[in-house]
Design an enzyme around this catalytic site. Structure first.
Site, PDB file in Angstrom:
ATOM      1  N   HIS A 126       0.855  -1.184   0.000  1.00 26.07           N
ATOM      2  CA  HIS A 126       0.000   0.000   0.000  1.00 26.07           C
ATOM      3  C   HIS A 126       0.890   1.233   0.000  1.00 26.07           C
ATOM      4  O   HIS A 126       2.074   1.175   0.356  1.00 26.07           O
ATOM      5  CB  HIS A 126      -0.879  -0.018   1.247  1.00 26.07           C
ATOM      6  CG  HIS A 126      -0.072  -0.250   2.483  1.00 26.07           C
ATOM      7  ND1 HIS A 126       0.636   0.767   3.108  1.00 26.07           N
ATOM      8  CD2 HIS A 126       0.207  -1.372   3.180  1.00 26.07           C
ATOM      9  CE1 HIS A 126       1.295   0.266   4.141  1.00 26.07           C
ATOM     10  NE2 HIS A 126       1.058  -1.039   4.204  1.00 26.07           N
TER      11      HIS A 126
ATOM     12  N   GLY B 296       0.740  -2.571  12.269  1.00 21.79           N
ATOM     13  CA  GLY B 296      -0.646  -3.048  12.255  1.00 21.79           C
ATOM     14  C   GLY B 296      -1.655  -1.933  12.076  1.00 21.79           C
ATOM     15  O   GLY B 296      -1.373  -0.910  11.457  1.00 21.79           O
TER      16      GLY B 296
ATOM     17  N   ARG C 219      -5.928   0.868   3.677  1.00 18.61           N
ATOM     18  CA  ARG C 219      -4.763   1.395   2.951  1.00 18.61           C
ATOM     19  C   ARG C 219      -4.486   0.671   1.642  1.00 18.61           C
ATOM     20  O   ARG C 219      -4.007   1.284   0.697  1.00 18.61           O
ATOM     21  CB  ARG C 219      -3.530   1.402   3.849  1.00 18.61           C
ATOM     22  CG  ARG C 219      -3.154   0.091   4.530  1.00 18.61           C
ATOM     23  CD  ARG C 219      -2.117   0.403   5.642  1.00 18.61           C
ATOM     24  NE  ARG C 219      -1.494  -0.757   6.275  1.00 18.61           N
ATOM     25  CZ  ARG C 219      -2.031  -1.445   7.270  1.00 18.61           C
ATOM     26  NH1 ARG C 219      -3.258  -1.158   7.690  1.00 18.61           N
ATOM     27  NH2 ARG C 219      -1.390  -2.449   7.825  1.00 18.61           N
TER      28      ARG C 219
END
Ligand SMILES: *[C@@H]1O[C@H](CO)[C@@H](O)[C@H](O)[C@H]1NC(C)=O
Ligand SMILES: *[C@@H]1O[C@H](CO)[C@@H](O)[C@H](O)[C@H]1NC(C)=O
Ligand SMILES: *[C@@H]1O[C@H](CO)[C@@H](O)[C@H](O)[C@H]1NC(C)=O
Ligand SMILES: *[C@@H]1O[C@H](CO)[C@@H](O)[C@H](O)[C@H]1NC(C)=O
Ligand SMILES: *[C@@H]1O[C@H](CO)[C@@H](O)[C@H](O)[C@H]1NC(C)=O
Ligand SMILES: *[C@@H]1O[C@H](CO)[C@@H](O)[C@H](O)[C@H]1NC(C)=O
Ligand SMILES: CC(=O)N[C@H]1CO[C@H](CO)[C@@H](O)[C@@H]1O
Length: 544
Positions: free
Chosen positions: A313, A325, A362
């Site tokens: 991403h 995370g 994302r």
């Protein structure tokens, strides 16, 4: 002195027989030497192996006679009687030999490689022994270029040489299994019934391993033509040879093979026949867990060349802060990357492009602009950090210094409390890997740990290497097949981003100081998006 002549007449066949026996003994000797090395470390820790090792040496002495020798062997039955006791070996269920059969250019090596990758991924240590490598090794001392002459069925010396090469490969298969590994793949041609019988008798009858034959067939002229081209391009046999001569040589070689080809119709062996043109699969007598997995893996094998694209991403607000995370959105720079990625892919006009992303914001945002069908797959979500989700490395060190140290000690196996390990992630992404194996032109937009696993699979990385592979942000990664290998290319797009690679620190002990623990943490910022929220002015947080 006519009696002397008679004597010689009598002696000659005996002499020949003695020579043959000596040859066999010699080879058994070579094998044993190799065997020694592999057995000793294993035996050292098992409770008591004195019986087992005796069996090993016994079974290696009773080498399988080659196809020719078998035909001349009048007391063949005796051998099988002698070896019957060994068939009850406890190793009967320990090792599996997968023997590839088929004419050249039917995709045997590709199928073998695909199987080997999947088996290794699942913890069944697998190695391919390719007879052609052993044949080249045997020929080396003569310095001869490989020519189709070698494959003429009516040339006795050359046939014997190829039989020896095949047996070299078989020995190494046996040694690999004796050393405690699970699967040996014999990449051979085994085009005659006698050759298959030899392989089956040796591995199953004498050594007590399970054997599975996989025959590759193909009548599709387009596929064949492509495979022949691959052989000419990648096979060591044709390296440096004039292309026209190489092509002629390959055609003649295949003609020789076709002359002696006996399709696999034996009903007595476990076998799978796969048509690598149509991907039709036929099976006979397949049982056992490795064999069943192999059958499953064959469903996602492809011998067609293919290309896969990967990207992480765009830079997320958590990346900027150095946190792991979470489900953060893209930073301003990450959004710029998303646009650049879309522009690039839309300009490439890749036919039948598909996009796979994770279910996190994302990756979906990163791939949004790419004009292609998009699928959001939970299996591509980032490795779940459990109690450490949303923490920076500094916070991890502050709150869970013990966990942080344990992770550094064994990043592959360490599982975050309430989260996952790399091993867990490897298993979670396997269905995606299976799909990618048979797909062409797919763009996968996912996360650092997950892409390490997937790309590592195609690049034959050892599991221990995966957690430290570099998969940078704002980079398109292309993986394309080359024969049965893959090549990896990185295309960095010129949009700035943070570096998220944290190298393993030298001190991984639980009592290390915070400075020692954090020394390799890459620089990051103290506010989520310094470019969108100017004002206080961004501050780069750096450890050293
Ligand atoms: C193999 O084992 C025998 C006896 O068990 C030993 O004499 C010999 O040196 C060993 N060979 C190798 C290569 O380890
Ligand atoms: C294995 O068995 C032999 C005799 O059978 C014995 O002498 C030896 O101590 C045993 N080794 C172990 C490690 O139990
Ligand atoms: C070895 O085999 C013999 C008979 O085959 C058996 O009596 C003996 O207990 C075995 N020894 C070990 C250590 O397993
Ligand atoms: C595959 O890679 C191995 C090792 O990198 C190399 O030796 C071999 O020639 C390659 N084979 C093909 C078909 O590219
Ligand atoms: C990111 O950091 C790692 C470790 O310090 C370094 O090896 C790598 O070259 C860096 N990558 C880039 C793109 O600067
Ligand atoms: C790690 O740090 C601890 C505590 O400072 C120290 O005792 C130990 O020797 C260090 N270990 C290494 C490998 O540097
Ligand atoms: C190589 C190995 O695992 N060796 C182990 C064998 O077993 C003893 C005790 O049972 C261990 O101390 C060794 O480390």
């Amino acid at each position: 002195m006519p009696w002397l002549v008679t004597c010689f007449d009598l002696l000659a066949p005996i002499l020949g027989y003695c020579l043959a026996v000596r040859k066999l003994a010699l080879q058994a000797g070579i094998f044993q030497e190799k065997n020694n090395k592999s057995i000793t470390p294993q035996a050292a820790n098992s409770s008591n192996t004195s019986n087992k090792s005796k069996e090993n040496s016994l079974s290696t002495e009773t080498m399988a006679p080659s196809a020719e020798e078998q035909r001349q062997e009048p007391n063949k039955d005796k051998i099988s009687i002698r070896t019957q006791g060994i068939m009850k070996s406890p190793r009967k269920f320990a090792g599996v030999v997968i023997a590839m059969c088929g004419l050249p250019g039917r995709g045997k090596s590709q199928v073998a490689q695909c199987l080997s990758r999947r088996l290794n991924w699942n913890g069944d240590s697998t190695k391919i022994m390719s007879v052609s490598d052993y044949r080249r090794k045997r020929l080396e001392p003569y310095g001869e270029a490989v020519s189709h002459e070698l494959f003429r069925p009516d040339h006795t010396a050359n046939t014997a040489l190829r039989a020896l090469a095949q047996r070299d490969a078989m020995h190494d298969c046996a040694a690999w299994l004796t050393a405690g590994n699970s699967v040996a793949i014999l990449d051979a041609t085994l085009i005659t019934r006698a050759q298959r019988a030899e392989v089956f008798d040796y591995f199953s009858g004498q050594l007590g391993y399970r054997v599975l034959f996989i025959e590759c067939i193909c009548d599709d002229p387009v596929v064949l033509e492509r495979n022949y081209k691959d052989i000419l391009r990648y096979s060591a046999d044709y390296a440096g040879m004039d292309p026209v001569r190489a092509e002629e040589d390959l055609r003649l070689k295949i003609t020789h093979y076709i002359r002696s080809y006996e399709p696999m119709d034996e009903k007595t062996y476990p076998r799978i026949r796969i048509d690598t043109g149509s991907m039709d699969i036929e099976t006979c007598k397949v049982s056992g867990h490795v064999e069943s997995s192999v059958l499953g893996f064959l469903g996602s094998v492809t011998v067609k060349p293919h290309t896969l694209y990967f990207s992480r991403h765009g830079e997320s607000e958590f990346n900027v802060l150095g946190k792991v995370g979470g489900d953060a959105v893209l930073s301003t720079r990450g959004e710029r990357y998303a646009q650049a990625l879309a522009t690039k892919f839309n300009a490439m006009r890749i036919p039948d492009l598909r996009v796979l992303t994770s279910r996190l914001r994302r990756t979906i945002a990163t791939a949004r602009g790419v004009e292609a069908p998009q699928e959001h797959v939970a299996a591509l979500n980032e490795l779940h950090a459990g109690i450490c989700e949303g923490l920076s490395y500094e916070e991890m060190q502050e709150h869970y210094p013990q966990e942080f140290a344990w992770r550094d000690q064994d990043k592959l196996r360490y599982r975050y409390p309430w989260g996952e390990s790399y091993i867990d992630a490897m298993q979670r992404v396997e269905p995606v890997i299976a799909e990618l194996q048979r797909s062409d032109n797919v763009l996968v937009v996912s996360h650092q740990a997950i892409l390490r696993c997937i790309i590592g699979f195609f690049m034959d990385k050892k599991p221990e290497e995966l957690p430290y592979m570099e998969v940078p942000l704002h980079t398109i990664i292309r993986v394309s097949s080359q024969g049965y290998n893959y090549t990896l290319e990185f295309f960095k797009l010129p949009i700035e981003c943070v570096n998220t690679t944290r190298v393993k620190p030298n001190n991984c002990s639980a009592d290390r100081s915070a400075d020692d623990a954090l020394i390799t943490v890459p620089p990051h910022f103290d506010i989520p998006d310094p470019w969108r929220n100017p004002g206080s002015g961004p501050t780069l947080v750096q450890q050293h």
